[in-house]
Design an enzyme around this catalytic site. Structure first.
Site, PDB file in Angstrom:
ATOM      1  N   ALA A  83      -0.108  -3.889  13.213  1.00 53.19           N
ATOM      2  CA  ALA A  83       0.160  -2.493  12.875  1.00 53.19           C
ATOM      3  C   ALA A  83       1.052  -1.834  13.921  1.00 53.19           C
ATOM      4  O   ALA A  83       0.908  -2.065  15.124  1.00 53.19           O
ATOM      5  CB  ALA A  83      -1.157  -1.732  12.745  1.00 53.19           C
ATOM      6  N   HIS A  91      24.570   1.560  11.775  1.00 52.12           N
ATOM      7  CA  HIS A  91      25.632   2.537  11.990  1.00 52.12           C
ATOM      8  C   HIS A  91      26.324   2.270  13.327  1.00 52.12           C
ATOM      9  O   HIS A  91      25.718   1.720  14.251  1.00 52.12           O
ATOM     10  CB  HIS A  91      25.051   3.954  11.963  1.00 52.12           C
ATOM     11  CG  HIS A  91      24.458   4.326  10.643  1.00 52.12           C
ATOM     12  ND1 HIS A  91      25.191   4.903   9.642  1.00 52.12           N
ATOM     13  CD2 HIS A  91      23.202   4.183  10.157  1.00 52.12           C
ATOM     14  CE1 HIS A  91      24.425   5.111   8.585  1.00 52.12           C
ATOM     15  NE2 HIS A  91      23.210   4.675   8.869  1.00 52.12           N
ATOM     16  N   THR A 126      12.480  -6.424  15.548  1.00 48.89           N
ATOM     17  CA  THR A 126      13.913  -6.382  15.823  1.00 48.89           C
ATOM     18  C   THR A 126      14.539  -7.765  15.902  1.00 48.89           C
ATOM     19  O   THR A 126      15.760  -7.884  16.001  1.00 48.89           O
ATOM     20  CB  THR A 126      14.189  -5.647  17.138  1.00 48.89           C
ATOM     21  OG1 THR A 126      13.526  -6.349  18.210  1.00 48.89           O
ATOM     22  CG2 THR A 126      13.679  -4.212  17.085  1.00 48.89           C
ATOM     23  N   ARG A 179       6.939  -8.860  19.340  1.00 49.29           N
ATOM     24  CA  ARG A 179       7.100 -10.183  19.948  1.00 49.29           C
ATOM     25  C   ARG A 179       5.976 -11.089  19.467  1.00 49.29           C
ATOM     26  O   ARG A 179       4.898 -10.613  19.066  1.00 49.29           O
ATOM     27  CB  ARG A 179       7.094 -10.087  21.478  1.00 49.29           C
ATOM     28  CG  ARG A 179       5.791  -9.573  22.059  1.00 49.29           C
ATOM     29  CD  ARG A 179       5.864  -9.440  23.567  1.00 49.29           C
ATOM     30  NE  ARG A 179       4.608  -8.947  24.129  1.00 49.29           N
ATOM     31  CZ  ARG A 179       3.584  -9.723  24.466  1.00 49.29           C
ATOM     32  NH1 ARG A 179       3.653 -11.040  24.288  1.00 49.29           N
ATOM     33  NH2 ARG A 179       2.486  -9.203  24.963  1.00 49.29           N
ATOM     34  N   ASN A 218       0.833  -1.194   0.000  1.00 45.03           N
ATOM     35  CA  ASN A 218       0.000   0.000   0.000  1.00 45.03           C
ATOM     36  C   ASN A 218       0.878   1.258   0.000  1.00 45.03           C
ATOM     37  O   ASN A 218       2.067   1.200  -0.303  1.00 45.03           O
ATOM     38  CB  ASN A 218      -0.932  -0.038   1.222  1.00 45.03           C
ATOM     39  CG  ASN A 218      -2.284   0.578   0.950  1.00 45.03           C
ATOM     40  OD1 ASN A 218      -2.366   1.707   0.473  1.00 45.03           O
ATOM     41  ND2 ASN A 218      -3.348  -0.153   1.243  1.00 45.03           N
ATOM     42  N   ARG A 250       1.056 -15.247  19.468  1.00 45.82           N
ATOM     43  CA  ARG A 250       0.582 -16.631  19.459  1.00 45.82           C
ATOM     44  C   ARG A 250       0.796 -17.236  18.081  1.00 45.82           C
ATOM     45  O   ARG A 250       1.096 -16.527  17.107  1.00 45.82           O
ATOM     46  CB  ARG A 250      -0.904 -16.709  19.826  1.00 45.82           C
ATOM     47  CG  ARG A 250      -1.827 -15.951  18.876  1.00 45.82           C
ATOM     48  CD  ARG A 250      -3.274 -16.129  19.282  1.00 45.82           C
ATOM     49  NE  ARG A 250      -4.182 -15.331  18.481  1.00 45.82           N
ATOM     50  CZ  ARG A 250      -4.651 -15.692  17.287  1.00 45.82           C
ATOM     51  NH1 ARG A 250      -4.278 -16.849  16.748  1.00 45.82           N
ATOM     52  NH2 ARG A 250      -5.484 -14.907  16.637  1.00 45.82           N
TER      53      ARG A 250
END
Length: 219
Positions: free
Chosen positions: A169, A115, A174, A189, A85, A192
């Site tokens: 959303a 960096h 990470t 995280r 989108n 489920r």
């Protein structure tokens, strides 16, 4: 023979983003971004042509709403039946690989460069020739097949997201996400596993008479 800066990127080594060869690649891609963003939505052939000039591999039946912002472009590979989108951004210093049948909501961003943490090293480091330079390194991103990302998802360097995942959303991903997981949050995280209990067959009030394909059936 001196190692090219692009080779250093793929080796996970510090590289100079200001290297003339890298700058030339980015300039071409950035200008093509502008060309794409200047098109009308129904200029399908023109848009498709530009996307194939930008992206290293772009599978059949792919569509990107735009505007777009690819950094290198050629370092990205996207499978078939892809949709992104508004405001899709890919900072593909390192390789970015996206599988088949993926759908991304607005403002999805994928980044690969990293960096130095120390401010002095971000300003400058000594290159192999002893000259000062602004250096960084990059980690590839891999996204599997059949993934759906909600709006404003950010995928950080070095992340692998397995097949069949849903990323909520606003998530900042990470770390790796295993296949068929619903993951969300900042940092993202796993909430489920995605199971057959999530099928629309179990939500007739929403399905409105629509039914999922049975195993072995073809759409």
């Amino acid at each position: 023979m001196a190692v090219k800066e692009e080779e250093k990127i793929f080796a996970g080594k510090l590289f100079s983003p200001g290297d003339p060869e890298l700058v030339a690649i980015k300039l071409k891609t950035h200008n093509l971004n502008v060309d794409f963003n200047a098109t009308h939505e129904n200029e399908y052939e023109k848009r498709d042509q530009i996307l194939h000039e930008i992206i290293g591999e772009f599978g059949e039946n792919g569509r990107i709403q735009g505007p777009i912002a690819f950094h290198y472009g050629k370092h990205t590979k996207i499978g078939k039946n892809f949709f992104a989108n508004f405001n899709f951004t890919v900072q593909d210093d390192a390789l970015v690989t996206i599988g088949d049948n993926c759908n991304f909501g607005p403002n999805v961003t994928i980044v690969t460069p990293v960096h130095p943490m120390l401010p002095e090293e971000r300003r400058a480091m000594k290159k192999q020739d002893g000259q000062p330079g602004h250096l960084c390194y990059a980690k590839p991103v891999v996204i599997g097949n059949d993934c759906w990302f909600g709006a404003n998802v950010v995928v950080c360097p070095g992340v692998t997201i397995g097949d069949g995942c849903v990323i909520g959303a606003g998530s900042v991903v990470t770390r790796d996400v295993p296949p068929r997981s619903f993951a969300a949050g900042n940092p993202c995280r796993v909430i489920r596993e995605i199971t057959e209990a999530d099928s629309m067959a179990n939500k007739p009030e929403i399905a409105g008479g629509c039914t999922p394909y049975l195993p072995g059936e073809q759409p």
